[in-house]
Write a protein that holds these residues in place. Structure first.
Motif, mmCIF file in Angstrom:
data_model
loop_
_atom_site.group_PDB
_atom_site.id
_atom_site.type_symbol
_atom_site.label_atom_id
_atom_site.label_comp_id
_atom_site.label_asym_id
_atom_site.label_seq_id
_atom_site.Cartn_x
_atom_site.Cartn_y
_atom_site.Cartn_z
ATOM 1 N N TYR A 1 2.638 -0.089 0.144
ATOM 2 C CA TYR A 1 3.632 0.967 0.267
ATOM 3 C C TYR A 1 3.825 1.202 1.768
ATOM 4 O O TYR A 1 2.856 1.129 2.539
ATOM 5 N N PHE A 26 5.789 3.589 5.004
ATOM 6 C CA PHE A 26 6.299 4.914 5.331
ATOM 7 C C PHE A 26 6.766 4.961 6.782
ATOM 8 O O PHE A 26 6.258 4.225 7.635
ATOM 9 N N LYS A 77 10.155 6.479 2.544
ATOM 10 C CA LYS A 77 9.059 5.649 2.073
ATOM 11 C C LYS A 77 9.601 4.547 1.180
ATOM 12 O O LYS A 77 10.617 4.707 0.502
ATOM 13 N N LEU A 83 8.294 2.271 -1.938
ATOM 14 C CA LEU A 83 7.251 2.066 -2.951
ATOM 15 C C LEU A 83 7.542 0.814 -3.755
ATOM 16 O O LEU A 83 6.648 0.006 -4.027
ATOM 17 N N THR A 119 -0.013 1.695 3.280
ATOM 18 C CA THR A 119 -1.176 1.803 2.417
ATOM 19 C C THR A 119 -1.073 0.726 1.346
ATOM 20 O O THR A 119 0.028 0.318 0.976
ATOM 21 N N ASP A 164 -4.786 2.106 -3.219
ATOM 22 C CA ASP A 164 -5.488 2.777 -2.128
ATOM 23 C C ASP A 164 -4.596 3.919 -1.663
ATOM 24 O O ASP A 164 -3.379 3.789 -1.688
ATOM 25 N N ASP A 165 -5.182 5.020 -1.268
ATOM 26 C CA ASP A 165 -4.311 6.086 -0.771
ATOM 27 C C ASP A 165 -4.636 6.425 0.673
ATOM 28 O O ASP A 165 -4.170 7.416 1.201
ATOM 29 N N LYS A 166 -5.406 5.585 1.337
ATOM 30 C CA LYS A 166 -5.701 5.804 2.747
ATOM 31 C C LYS A 166 -4.547 5.214 3.550
ATOM 32 O O LYS A 166 -4.279 4.016 3.486
ATOM 33 N N ILE A 167 -3.850 6.073 4.274
ATOM 34 C CA ILE A 167 -2.685 5.650 5.035
ATOM 35 C C ILE A 167 -3.130 5.219 6.427
ATOM 36 O O ILE A 167 -3.856 5.950 7.111
ATOM 37 N N PHE A 193 -1.802 4.416 10.121
ATOM 38 C CA PHE A 193 -0.653 4.684 10.983
ATOM 39 C C PHE A 193 -0.598 3.715 12.160
ATOM 40 O O PHE A 193 -1.636 3.292 12.682
ATOM 41 N N GLY A 194 0.621 3.392 12.594
ATOM 42 C CA GLY A 194 0.799 2.687 13.848
ATOM 43 C C GLY A 194 0.601 3.631 15.014
ATOM 44 O O GLY A 194 0.360 4.830 14.834
ATOM 45 N N TYR A 239 -7.073 14.745 9.842
ATOM 46 C CA TYR A 239 -6.831 13.603 10.699
ATOM 47 C C TYR A 239 -7.122 13.985 12.153
ATOM 48 O O TYR A 239 -6.966 15.141 12.555
ATOM 49 N N PRO A 248 -2.284 9.104 13.889
ATOM 50 C CA PRO A 248 -3.389 9.841 13.265
ATOM 51 C C PRO A 248 -4.369 8.899 12.579
ATOM 52 O O PRO A 248 -3.986 7.880 12.013
ATOM 53 N N LEU A 264 -7.590 9.071 9.746
ATOM 54 C CA LEU A 264 -8.220 9.927 8.748
ATOM 55 C C LEU A 264 -9.689 10.168 9.086
ATOM 56 O O LEU A 264 -10.441 9.226 9.338
ATOM 57 N N GLN A 319 -11.246 13.254 3.515
ATOM 58 C CA GLN A 319 -10.307 13.555 2.437
ATOM 59 C C GLN A 319 -11.052 14.270 1.321
ATOM 60 O O GLN A 319 -12.133 13.834 0.903
ATOM 61 N N ALA A 346 -5.393 11.956 -5.269
ATOM 62 C CA ALA A 346 -5.220 11.084 -4.112
ATOM 63 C C ALA A 346 -4.508 9.799 -4.537
ATOM 64 O O ALA A 346 -4.958 9.094 -5.405
ATOM 65 N N GLY A 347 -3.378 9.520 -3.922
ATOM 66 C CA GLY A 347 -2.617 8.333 -4.283
ATOM 67 C C GLY A 347 -1.376 8.226 -3.429
ATOM 68 O O GLY A 347 -0.847 9.215 -2.966
ATOM 69 N N ALA A 348 -0.870 7.046 -3.280
ATOM 70 C CA ALA A 348 0.213 6.821 -2.335
ATOM 71 C C ALA A 348 1.530 7.413 -2.798
ATOM 72 O O ALA A 348 2.416 7.643 -1.999
#
Lengths: 113, 116
Positions: A32, A34, A49, A51, A94, A98-101, A103-104, B35, B43, B45, B48, B99-101
């Motif tokens: 995904y 963003f 975003k 998806l 992400t 997985d829900d850990k984003i 970032f650049g 974050y 940012p 993490l 969470q 928790a999810g995208a």
């Protein structure tokens, strides 16, 4: 694991001109994607975003982005920028499940009068 | 419009002192994130929460950082002792569902920490 590369740390552009902010990602799984915007001394706001479905995604404030799987890119575009678009823009990724984003490092957009 | 609240907005402290940041997520949001954003970076993490439980704290420097969300609502992030390298913006975010995208994260304005 996923990673994001924003190719430009700063982009100057004249007001009312078009702009493209570049983003490439790396991942061993489907993703995904963003784009977030951060105005000075503020938190991040989601612009758009991707998806699934259409590879052209439209967001707020007239921005859009195109997902290109073969080039692993997700570039952000706006046909005509305004002074109020001055901000830092973050591409993020992400992986499915997985829900850990991740970032650049961000691209600072400077609008020139 | 509901927003994520954070306080203080700015904090200046000397190294070796203790600091604490507070976050109040949007009402009803089960998931809360802390974050750290170093100047010129995106940012990263730190921790969470899902309700009052920690889901991921793998990037939290546990020798000096701690975070809690005792009643599953507001949260506190503490640093003790602060080091020069902790100077950064600390952002809190929350999302509605598990928790999810698919669940958009809403960010607060952040706390800018300067360690002297």
């Amino acid at each position: 694991a996923q990673s994001v590369t924003q190719l430009d740390s700063q982009v100057p552009v004249f007001e009312e001109a078009p702009v493209e902010l570049r983003c490439n990602y790396s991942s061993s799984v489907s993703v995904y994607l963003f784009w977030y915007v951060q105005y000075p001394n503020q938190g991040l706001q989601l612009l758009l975003k991707y998806l699934s479905g259409s590879t052209l995604v439209k967001g707020i404030n007239g921005f859009e982005a195109e997902f290109n799987k073969s080039q692993t890119s997700f570039h952000l575009r706006k046909p005509s920028v305004h002074i109020s678009d001055t901000a830092e823009y973050f591409c993020a990724v992400t992986g499915f499940g997985d829900d850990k984003i991740i970032f650049g490092k961000g691209t600072r957009l400077h609008i020139l009068p | 419009e509901a927003e994520v609240a954070q306080s203080p907005r700015y904090k200046i402290t000397e190294k070796s002192q203790a600091v604490a940041f507070w976050c109040d997520p949007i009402s009803g949001h089960a998931t809360l994130y802390w974050y750290r954003q170093i100047l010129g970076q995106g940012p990263e993490l730190l921790v969470q929460f899902q309700d009052e439980s920690v889901v991921d704290d793998s990037q939290l420097p546990k020798d000096r950082f701690s975070a809690e969300r005792l009643k599953g609502v507001d949260s506190t992030l503490k640093i003790q002792p602060a080091e020069l390298g902790d100077s950064a913006m600390y952002l809190c975010a929350s999302s509605l569902g598990d928790a999810g995208a698919h669940n958009e994260q809403f960010f607060g304005p952040g706390t800018r920490l300067t360690v002297l």
